[in-house]
Design an enzyme around this catalytic site. Structure first.
Site, short mmCIF file in Angstrom:
data_model
loop_
_atom_site.label_atom_id
_atom_site.label_comp_id
_atom_site.label_asym_id
_atom_site.label_seq_id
_atom_site.Cartn_x
_atom_site.Cartn_y
_atom_site.Cartn_z
CG LEU A 53 8.82 -85.08 -39.41
CD1 LEU A 53 8.11 -84.35 -37.69
CD2 LEU A 53 9.58 -84.20 -39.90
CG HIS A 91 5.69 -93.72 -35.92
ND1 HIS A 91 6.93 -93.69 -36.22
CD2 HIS A 91 4.77 -92.24 -37.15
CE1 HIS A 91 7.35 -93.14 -37.24
NE2 HIS A 91 6.48 -92.75 -38.30
N GLY A 122 2.68 -84.46 -38.15
CA GLY A 122 2.56 -86.15 -37.05
C GLY A 122 3.13 -85.65 -36.17
#
Ligand code: NI
Length: 188
Positions: A99, A144, A45
């Protein structure tokens, strides 16, 4: 084109992302670039704030989970202007990574099922239920957009234990095998 990923500590990761319209400039290219970036860094994702755009867009591809979870099926989706309207079911723990927080994984507890309303890449309005790993990844990416990272969702003790590591990440004192922007990296 691969895009650099913002590392933990970057202020854009803490902003509330803004909705977009179909007039948003070069959106198809942005989405293509996000997929290229996500696949190159082996993510499942990626949310737009992670590549420096504070907009309500994220992409998911949970297909790599099939290897370890044969019950999964191929799933990729673009989510624009998403709202999770309901979470339900049991809380369950999964070892998450991000990430923007390389080389750190922690157990995070989340509800098993969600109902989400969003627009796809063609701005068709969609309203769907998800469970399992799809619901897991969608909730992580959705966070996020709200300026929340998975490391915010671990216990106070765990937070203390990873504090130094997070500081190292923000300073670029780590190695990631993809391009990143470290907010507190010292310039040479
Ligand atoms: Ni993430």
């Amino acid at each position: 084109m691969k895009l650099p990923i913002l590392a933990f500590g970057h202020p854009t990761l803490r902003k509330i992302a803004q909705p977009i319209t179909s007039e948003y400039k070069d959106l198809p290219q942005l989405i293509a670039d996000m997929y290229e970036t996500m696949y190159a860094s082996k993510g499942v994702g990626l949310a737009a704030p992670q590549i420096g755009k504070s907009i309500r867009l994220f992409i998911v591809d949970t297909t790599p989970f099939i290897k370890d979870h044969p019950e999964e099926t191929e799933f990729m989706q673009v989510f624009i202007n998403a709202t999770i309207t309901e979470t339900s079911g049991e809380e369950w723990i999964f070892n998450e990574g991000c990430l923007s927080v390389p080389e750190l994984r922690e157990d995070v507890s989340r509800k098993s099922n969600i109902h989400i309303e969003y627009e796809d890449e063609n701005f068709n309005v969609r309203s769907e239920d998800f469970g399992g790993l799809r619901a897991r990844v969608i909730q992580h990416e959705y966070d996020h957009l709200e300026g929340v990272l998975f490391v915010d969702r671990v216990s106070a003790l765990k937070k203390m234990l990873i504090k130094r590591r997070l500081s190292e990440i923000s300073k670029g004192l780590i190695t990631a095998d993809y391009k990143m922007i470290f907010p507190f990296q010292k310039k040479h």
